[in-house]
Design a protein around this motif. Sequence first.
Motif, PDB file in Angstrom:
ATOM      1  N   ARG A   1      52.953 -15.483  60.692  1.00 11.66           N
ATOM      2  CA  ARG A   1      53.189 -14.133  60.180  1.00 11.66           C
ATOM      3  C   ARG A   1      53.278 -14.055  58.657  1.00 11.66           C
ATOM      4  O   ARG A   1      53.774 -13.081  58.125  1.00 11.66           O
ATOM      5  N   ALA A   2      52.815 -15.068  57.933  1.00 13.54           N
ATOM      6  CA  ALA A   2      52.776 -15.022  56.473  1.00 13.54           C
ATOM      7  C   ALA A   2      51.499 -15.684  55.992  1.00 13.54           C
ATOM      8  O   ALA A   2      51.160 -16.800  56.416  1.00 13.54           O
ATOM      9  N   VAL A   3      50.766 -14.984  55.117  1.00 14.64           N
ATOM     10  CA  VAL A   3      49.507 -15.474  54.569  1.00 14.64           C
ATOM     11  C   VAL A   3      49.543 -15.297  53.054  1.00 14.64           C
ATOM     12  O   VAL A   3      49.972 -14.244  52.558  1.00 14.64           O
ATOM     13  N   ALA A   4      49.088 -16.338  52.323  1.00 17.01           N
ATOM     14  CA  ALA A   4      49.083 -16.292  50.863  1.00 17.01           C
ATOM     15  C   ALA A   4      47.706 -16.660  50.346  1.00 17.01           C
ATOM     16  O   ALA A   4      46.933 -17.371  51.016  1.00 17.01           O
TER      17      ALA A   4
ATOM     18  N   THR B   1      56.299   0.746  38.268  1.00 18.51           N
ATOM     19  CA  THR B   1      55.368   0.225  39.257  1.00 18.51           C
ATOM     20  C   THR B   1      54.532  -0.887  38.641  1.00 18.51           C
ATOM     21  O   THR B   1      54.542  -1.098  37.419  1.00 18.51           O
ATOM     22  N   VAL B   2      53.803  -1.598  39.503  1.00 16.93           N
ATOM     23  CA  VAL B   2      52.850  -2.621  39.065  1.00 16.93           C
ATOM     24  C   VAL B   2      51.492  -2.254  39.648  1.00 16.93           C
ATOM     25  O   VAL B   2      51.386  -1.865  40.816  1.00 16.93           O
ATOM     26  N   ILE B   3      50.473  -2.364  38.820  1.00 15.30           N
ATOM     27  CA  ILE B   3      49.118  -1.994  39.218  1.00 15.30           C
ATOM     28  C   ILE B   3      48.193  -3.154  38.877  1.00 15.30           C
ATOM     29  O   ILE B   3      48.193  -3.660  37.753  1.00 15.30           O
ATOM     30  N   GLY B   4      47.415  -3.592  39.862  1.00 13.51           N
ATOM     31  CA  GLY B   4      46.470  -4.677  39.614  1.00 13.51           C
ATOM     32  C   GLY B   4      45.952  -5.265  40.903  1.00 13.51           C
ATOM     33  O   GLY B   4      46.416  -4.933  42.018  1.00 13.51           O
ATOM     34  N   ASP B   5      44.968  -6.164  40.785  1.00 15.48           N
ATOM     35  CA  ASP B   5      44.327  -6.747  41.951  1.00 15.48           C
ATOM     36  C   ASP B   5      45.292  -7.532  42.841  1.00 15.48           C
ATOM     37  O   ASP B   5      45.174  -7.484  44.075  1.00 15.48           O
ATOM     38  N   PRO B   6      46.270  -8.278  42.282  1.00 16.40           N
ATOM     39  CA  PRO B   6      47.181  -9.016  43.175  1.00 16.40           C
ATOM     40  C   PRO B   6      47.944  -8.112  44.137  1.00 16.40           C
ATOM     41  O   PRO B   6      48.237  -8.526  45.266  1.00 16.40           O
ATOM     42  N   VAL B   7      48.280  -6.898  43.716  1.00 20.43           N
ATOM     43  CA  VAL B   7      48.998  -5.976  44.607  1.00 20.43           C
ATOM     44  C   VAL B   7      48.104  -5.590  45.779  1.00 20.43           C
ATOM     45  O   VAL B   7      48.526  -5.620  46.951  1.00 20.43           O
ATOM     46  N   ASN B   8      46.854  -5.224  45.492  1.00 18.51           N
ATOM     47  CA  ASN B   8      45.926  -4.867  46.568  1.00 18.51           C
ATOM     48  C   ASN B   8      45.647  -6.061  47.474  1.00 18.51           C
ATOM     49  O   ASN B   8      45.556  -5.931  48.700  1.00 18.51           O
ATOM     50  N   GLU B   9      45.516  -7.235  46.864  1.00 16.20           N
ATOM     51  CA  GLU B   9      45.239  -8.441  47.646  1.00 16.20           C
ATOM     52  C   GLU B   9      46.392  -8.754  48.595  1.00 16.20           C
ATOM     53  O   GLU B   9      46.177  -9.110  49.758  1.00 16.20           O
ATOM     54  N   ALA B  10      47.631  -8.640  48.118  1.00 20.68           N
ATOM     55  CA  ALA B  10      48.782  -8.906  48.987  1.00 20.68           C
ATOM     56  C   ALA B  10      48.817  -7.943  50.166  1.00 20.68           C
ATOM     57  O   ALA B  10      49.141  -8.327  51.290  1.00 20.68           O
ATOM     58  N   ALA B  11      48.489  -6.654  49.918  1.00 17.46           N
ATOM     59  CA  ALA B  11      48.477  -5.673  51.010  1.00 17.46           C
ATOM     60  C   ALA B  11      47.422  -6.018  52.040  1.00 17.46           C
ATOM     61  O   ALA B  11      47.643  -5.901  53.262  1.00 17.46           O
ATOM     62  N   ARG B  12      46.236  -6.484  51.588  1.00 20.55           N
ATOM     63  CA  ARG B  12      45.187  -6.859  52.541  1.00 20.55           C
ATOM     64  C   ARG B  12      45.574  -8.109  53.327  1.00 20.55           C
ATOM     65  O   ARG B  12      45.305  -8.223  54.523  1.00 20.55           O
ATOM     66  N   LEU B  13      46.195  -9.067  52.669  1.00 17.07           N
ATOM     67  CA  LEU B  13      46.624 -10.297  53.366  1.00 17.07           C
ATOM     68  C   LEU B  13      47.676 -10.001  54.419  1.00 17.07           C
ATOM     69  O   LEU B  13      47.816 -10.741  55.404  1.00 17.07           O
TER      70      LEU B  13
ATOM     71  N   VAL C   1      53.449 -10.649  56.401  1.00  9.63           N
ATOM     72  CA  VAL C   1      53.793 -10.796  54.990  1.00  9.63           C
ATOM     73  C   VAL C   1      52.604 -11.377  54.250  1.00  9.63           C
ATOM     74  O   VAL C   1      52.065 -12.428  54.644  1.00  9.63           O
ATOM     75  N   GLY C   2      52.165 -10.683  53.191  1.00  9.75           N
ATOM     76  CA  GLY C   2      51.089 -11.186  52.355  1.00  9.75           C
ATOM     77  C   GLY C   2      51.576 -11.450  50.956  1.00  9.75           C
ATOM     78  O   GLY C   2      52.359 -10.665  50.403  1.00  9.75           O
ATOM     79  N   VAL C   3      51.102 -12.571  50.351  1.00  3.90           N
ATOM     80  CA  VAL C   3      51.553 -12.962  49.016  1.00  3.90           C
ATOM     81  C   VAL C   3      50.339 -13.279  48.163  1.00  3.90           C
ATOM     82  O   VAL C   3      49.440 -14.026  48.592  1.00  3.90           O
ATOM     83  N   ALA C   4      50.305 -12.716  46.945  1.00  7.88           N
ATOM     84  CA  ALA C   4      49.228 -12.987  45.988  1.00  7.88           C
ATOM     85  C   ALA C   4      49.819 -12.989  44.590  1.00  7.88           C
ATOM     86  O   ALA C   4      50.914 -12.450  44.354  1.00  7.88           O
ATOM     87  N   CYS C   5      49.112 -13.594  43.640  1.00  7.59           N
ATOM     88  CA  CYS C   5      49.602 -13.628  42.265  1.00  7.59           C
ATOM     89  C   CYS C   5      48.455 -13.423  41.290  1.00  7.59           C
ATOM     90  O   CYS C   5      47.277 -13.588  41.648  1.00  7.59           O
ATOM     91  N   GLY C   6      48.803 -13.046  40.058  1.00  7.37           N
ATOM     92  CA  GLY C   6      47.803 -12.828  39.031  1.00  7.37           C
ATOM     93  C   GLY C   6      48.309 -11.873  37.978  1.00  7.37           C
ATOM     94  O   GLY C   6      49.502 -11.536  37.921  1.00  7.37           O
ATOM     95  N   ARG C   7      47.402 -11.397  37.135  1.00  5.09           N
ATOM     96  CA  ARG C   7      47.747 -10.490  36.050  1.00  5.09           C
ATOM     97  C   ARG C   7      47.768  -9.050  36.560  1.00  5.09           C
ATOM     98  O   ARG C   7      46.865  -8.606  37.268  1.00  5.09           O
ATOM     99  N   VAL C   8      48.811  -8.303  36.178  1.00  2.00           N
ATOM    100  CA  VAL C   8      48.945  -6.902  36.567  1.00  2.00           C
ATOM    101  C   VAL C   8      49.424  -6.115  35.352  1.00  2.00           C
ATOM    102  O   VAL C   8      49.882  -6.682  34.358  1.00  2.00           O
TER     103      VAL C   8
END
Length: 504
Positions: A463-466, A441-453, A420-427
Motif C-alpha cells: 500500500r505504499a509506492v515511491a 501550497t506547493v506546486i510542481g511535478d513531484p506533487v502530481n507524481e505522488a498523487a498518481r503513485l 500512499v504515494g511518495v515523490a521528490c524534486g523541485r517545487v
Amino acid sequence: MTTAGEDVRRRLTGMAGWAPSGRLAVPVIVGLVIAANLVGVGTVVVLLLGVEGDRGSTGRAEVLWAAAAYLAVALPLAVLAGLGRQRATNRWLMAGRGPTVEEARQALRLPLDTALVAAVVWLLGAVLMGAVAALTFPDALVGARVAVAVLLGGVVTAGVTYLLVARAARAVTARALAAHPPAGALTLGVRIRLLLTWGLTSGVPMVGVVLLYLDPSNPDGPGRAAVVFLVVVALLVGALATVLTARAVGQPLRDLRRAVQQVGAGDYAVDVMVDDAGEIGLLQEGVNSMAAGLAERERLRDLFGRHVGTTVAQRALTTGVSLGGEERTVAALFVDVAGSTALVRRTGPEEMVGLLNRFFGVVVDAIEDEGGLVNKFEGDAALCVFGAPADHPDPAGAALRAARRICDAVATAGEVDVGVGVACGRVWAGQVGAASRLEYTVIGDPVNEAARLTDLAKEHPGRAVASEPTVLTAAPGEQVHWQADREVRLRGRDEPTQTWVRVR
C-alpha cells in the motif's frame, strides 16, 4: 500538602486583605469614621495641654463643655450627611446589582467625600472652639491657639478618615470598577497618598510642636508632658497612616507581580481584582487587558496553526504573509482512502466523518513526528510535504518513514484501506490566492507524481509506492526498507517512472 505555618500565613493575609461589602460596608465605614474622629479628638487634647500656663485662668471647662455639645450635635449630623451623599451607593449594594456609570463614579468618591465631611465638621468646630476660648479666657490669643489646635486635629481626622475608608471600601471600589473600568480619570493617586501620609506623620506633628513654642498666650513654652504626648500621638498616627498606605500600594503590587509571573509562564487566565481608582487601578486594568489580549492572540495562533499547520503559522507570524514564494527541493507524500464511495454508502455520512477524523489523526501524528507539514486535506485524501516551508535534513527519508508508519497504523486499525504515494524534486512553495485570502501550497511535478503513485499503491500489498529518485535520495538506513518494482507510465507524464515498493 501545606504546612501549619503556610496555613497561618494565608489566614493572616486573608484577614489583612478583608474588606466589607454589601450590607456590612456602610456600618463598618461609619465605625471607622467615628474611630478616626476619636483620633483627632485625642490629638486636639494633646495640643491643648498646658493652655492655662502660669496664669491659672479657668476657661478650660467652658471650652470642653462647648466641644462636647458641638460633638454631640455635629457627629450625628455628619454621619447623616455622609450617608445621604452615599445613599445611591448603599442602594445598589443592598440590591445586589451592578452600578450605573454615575453610581460607580459616586462610589469611587466614597473615601474622598467622607474625608471632606469630616474636614467641614472640624473646620466649623475650629471656628466655634476658637470663639469660645477667646471669650472665656482672659487672653484672647488663647482662642487662636485653640482654633489652630482644632484645625490641626481636623487635618489628622480627615487624613486618617480617607485612608481608613479607602482601605475598608476596597470591595465597593472593586465592584464599581468591575462594572465600569477606569478610563484615565483619577481621583487621589499614589503621589497624593504619599503626600498625605507625610502630612500625617511629619507635617502636622512638626507644626504642632512649633506652635506650642511660638504660642503668645504661653510665653514660658509648653510643658514637657505636652511635647511628649504630642510625639506619642504623632508616632501612633504616623504608624497607622504608613501601614494603611503601605497596604494600599504594596498588596496590589504583589498581586500584579504574581499576575505578570503567571503570564510570563504562559498562563493567561489572569484576572487581577481592580480595587483602586488611581494609577494602580489603571495598572491593574492594563494587566488584565494585556492578559486577555495575549490569550486571544494565543487562541488565534492555535486556530491558525490548526488550519494551516504549525510551521506555516509560525513562519507567517514571524515574517508576515504576502503573495509569492520560492523554489525548494521537497518530498511530497499523498495519501488517499481506497473505496471511499462505497464506504460512505455503507457507513453513512456522520459515521464516515468520525472514521476520517481518526484516520487523519494517524496521518498528522506520523507526518509531524517526522518534521513534515500536512499541507491540506482534500476530502478523504491528504497532501503532505517535507522540506517546505522549513528546511529538512532528509526530506525523502522522512517521507518514506512516514509512509510506512501510516500504512502499518491503518492496517492495525482495520477501519479503512489506503494508498500512499511518495515523490521528490523541485517545487514552487509559497502563498497563492488573493490579497484578502491566502493559502500556503506547493506546486510542481513531484506533487502530481505522488498523487498518481497513490493510485498504484492502492493495488499493491504494501500500500505504499515511491519514485526511484525518492528512495535513492533517502539515507541508506531507510533505503533497505524498499525494493525496485516495475516501470510504469503515469497519467499526464511523457517519461516512464521507475517505482519502488515496501519490502514485505
